[in-house]
Design a protein around this motif. Structure first.
Motif, PDB file in Angstrom:
ATOM      1  N   TYR B   9       4.146   3.844  -0.211  1.00  0.00           N
ATOM      2  CA  TYR B   9       3.734   3.534   1.035  1.00  0.00           C
ATOM      3  C   TYR B   9       2.746   2.915   1.594  1.00  0.00           C
ATOM      4  N   TRP B  10       1.695   2.785   0.712  1.00  0.00           N
ATOM      5  CA  TRP B  10       0.435   2.257   1.033  1.00  0.00           C
ATOM      6  C   TRP B  10       0.624   0.559   0.872  1.00  0.00           C
ATOM      7  N   VAL B  11       1.511   0.184  -0.195  1.00  0.00           N
ATOM      8  CA  VAL B  11       1.956  -1.231  -0.061  1.00  0.00           C
ATOM      9  C   VAL B  11       2.779  -1.438   0.856  1.00  0.00           C
ATOM     10  N   VAL B  12       3.690  -0.784   1.222  1.00  0.00           N
ATOM     11  CA  VAL B  12       4.313  -1.210   2.408  1.00  0.00           C
ATOM     12  C   VAL B  12       3.910  -1.497   3.536  1.00  0.00           C
ATOM     13  N   ILE B  13       2.837  -0.378   4.001  1.00  0.00           N
ATOM     14  CA  ILE B  13       1.878  -0.460   5.003  1.00  0.00           C
ATOM     15  C   ILE B  13       1.166  -1.987   4.928  1.00  0.00           C
ATOM     16  N   PHE B  14       0.613  -2.154   3.854  1.00  0.00           N
ATOM     17  CA  PHE B  14      -0.158  -3.521   3.652  1.00  0.00           C
ATOM     18  C   PHE B  14       0.777  -4.589   4.102  1.00  0.00           C
ATOM     19  N   LEU B  15       1.748  -4.597   3.409  1.00  0.00           N
ATOM     20  CA  LEU B  15       2.470  -5.861   3.446  1.00  0.00           C
ATOM     21  C   LEU B  15       3.054  -6.002   5.040  1.00  0.00           C
TER      22      LEU B  15
END
Lengths: 312, 121
Positions: B9-15
């Motif tokens: 989820y954090w990767v998704v949010i960062f992108l």
């Protein structure tokens, strides 16, 4: 890795480099999808993101110029907004189910039915294809129509410029350069591979969307290494337009035929005496419709962009 | 392990935030489209990572497999990618028309020209 590429995309002001990096970014995403078991999606992302959209963006840059100006206002306010939104979202994830756990809500609703029953009900091994073309045939039809509508939008906005001078178009490039010979060798295999992906989509990864994009990529490669005129001679825009509309018609028509046969719209089981065979025919037909539409829409959009650029 | 389970989820949010930032902070319209595409890809990754099951395999029937990943997100994203490129093409076509009408694709300059036109009327 993805994050790093994304950051570089934001920072760079040479738009050409941005587009190239975006292509790499798409390829990275495709490999990520592969690792996450989504073979069909990885396939599509590699063909669409790294191939077609890069082409379209380059076509636009050819017209609009390659440099970006330094933004006039300070980036502090957007940065604060973004960091705040991000922080709230991260806070929201703390309650989310963990990655890969099989008891997520996503896996509880209709997915078990697709996984357990689709081999029996639809009779093809690739579940993605059976969900795409059979269970959720309405969605896919809607999406095919959206793609078609986007084509109409692009054509009415920029249109395809016609060439007034009719002499053969190989004047600007020396004949038989290395690229042309290599492309001549590659194109038949690309087109053959597209057909394989189209008709083997029931059994392995693939289907109409991917096949259409790959087929269009073959024609686009031809247009790039030879000239747009040659490609338009090979696949005239008028004919391709008809094919794009015919693909949508084939999809809808399959639905109508299954209604006439006494079933509901897009219920392929009634198409043949044996429901499983009917499903096979139905999926084959609608995937063909999708493939035709997607391939011709991609080609036409490419024609529109490049002919606009060359006319200027 | 407890926090690492949420890493996707954090990767998704960062992108997603990277794309969002590009859209709101940059004035160049082509750059905005690229940012929008990054945003879009982050949503794709969110869906696909939700569909992943530990120990599962690609959703194609085989005898060796015991668990499959969820085919539904794959279907949704597969079609979304193709629709995404079609809408991107539409956006780029609009940019070309803007370039032809205004001679620039920088948002500030376009706004300045519009305000000047309004002031004259």
């Amino acid at each position: 890795m993805l994050g790093l590429t994304a950051m570089t995309i934001i920072r760079l002001r040479s738009l050409f480099a941005v587009v190239m990096l975006f292509s790499i970014y798409s390829l990275l995403t495709a490999s990520l999808f592969m690792v996450l078991d989504a073979v069909d999606v990885a396939f599509t992302e590699a063909a669409v993101g790294a191939g077609i959209s890069t082409m379209l963006m380059l076509g636009t840059l050819m017209i609009t110029g390659y440099r970006e100006k330094r933004p006039a206002h300070s980036p502090i306010l957007p940065l604060i907004v973004v960091v705040l939104t991000g922080a709230v979202l991260v806070w929201g994830t703390l309650d989310m189910p963990h990655f890969g756990s099989p008891d997520q809500p996503v896996h509880q609703h209709v997915a078990p039915r697709y996984i357990d029953d689709s081999p029996k009900e639809v009779g093809i091994p690739n579940m993605v294809t059976s969900v795409l073309a059979s269970y959720r045939g309405y969605d896919t039809m809607g999406e095919t129509i959206v793609v078609f509508a986007a084509l109409i939008g692009v054509l009415s906005l920029i249109g395809i410029k016609k060439y007034t001078n009719k002499e053969p178009g190989r004047t600007e490039k020396p004949p038989e350069s290395i690229l042309q010979v290599a492309a001549k060798l590659l194109i038949p295999f690309i087109l053959l591979f597209a057909l394989y992906v189209q008709f083997h989509g029931d059994f392995g990864p693939g289907g109409g969307f991917q096949a259409g994009v790959i087929f269009a990529a073959g024609i686009i490669l031809y247009a790039l290494t030879f000239s747009l005129k040659d490609a338009m001679h090979l696949a005239p825009p008028k004919v391709v337009k008809v094919i794009a509309a015919f693909g949508v018609l084939l999809y809808g028509g399959t639905g109508i035929v299954s209604m006439l046969k006494g079933g509901t719209f897009l219920n392929y089981s009634v198409l043949a005496h044996d429901p499983i065979h009917g499903q096979h025919y139905g999926i084959l037909l609608v995937e063909l419709g999708v493939g035709l539409t997607v391939a011709s829409v991609m080609m036409l959009i490419f024609y529109a962009f490049v002919s606009r650029g060359e006319a200027d | 392990m407890d926090t690492l389970g949420l890493f996707n989820y954090w990767v998704v949010i960062f992108l997603m935030m990277a794309g969002f930032y590009t859209v709101i902070a940059r004035g160049n319209l082509v750059k905005k489209i690229v940012g929008l595409n990054i945003f879009q890809t982050s949503v794709f990754i969110l869906y696909i990572s939700l569909g992943k099951v530990s120990g599962g395999t690609a959703p194609i029937v085989s005898d060796a497999a015991t668990a499959y990943s969820n085919p539904l997100p794959h279907v949704l994203i597969l079609t979304a990618i193709v629709v995404g490129v079609a809408t991107t093409a539409l956006g780029l076509a609009l940019i070309i028309r803007i370039k032809e009408a205004y001679g620039t694709i920088e948002e500030d300059e376009i706004l300045a020209m519009d305000q000047k036109d309004e002031g004259r009327e």
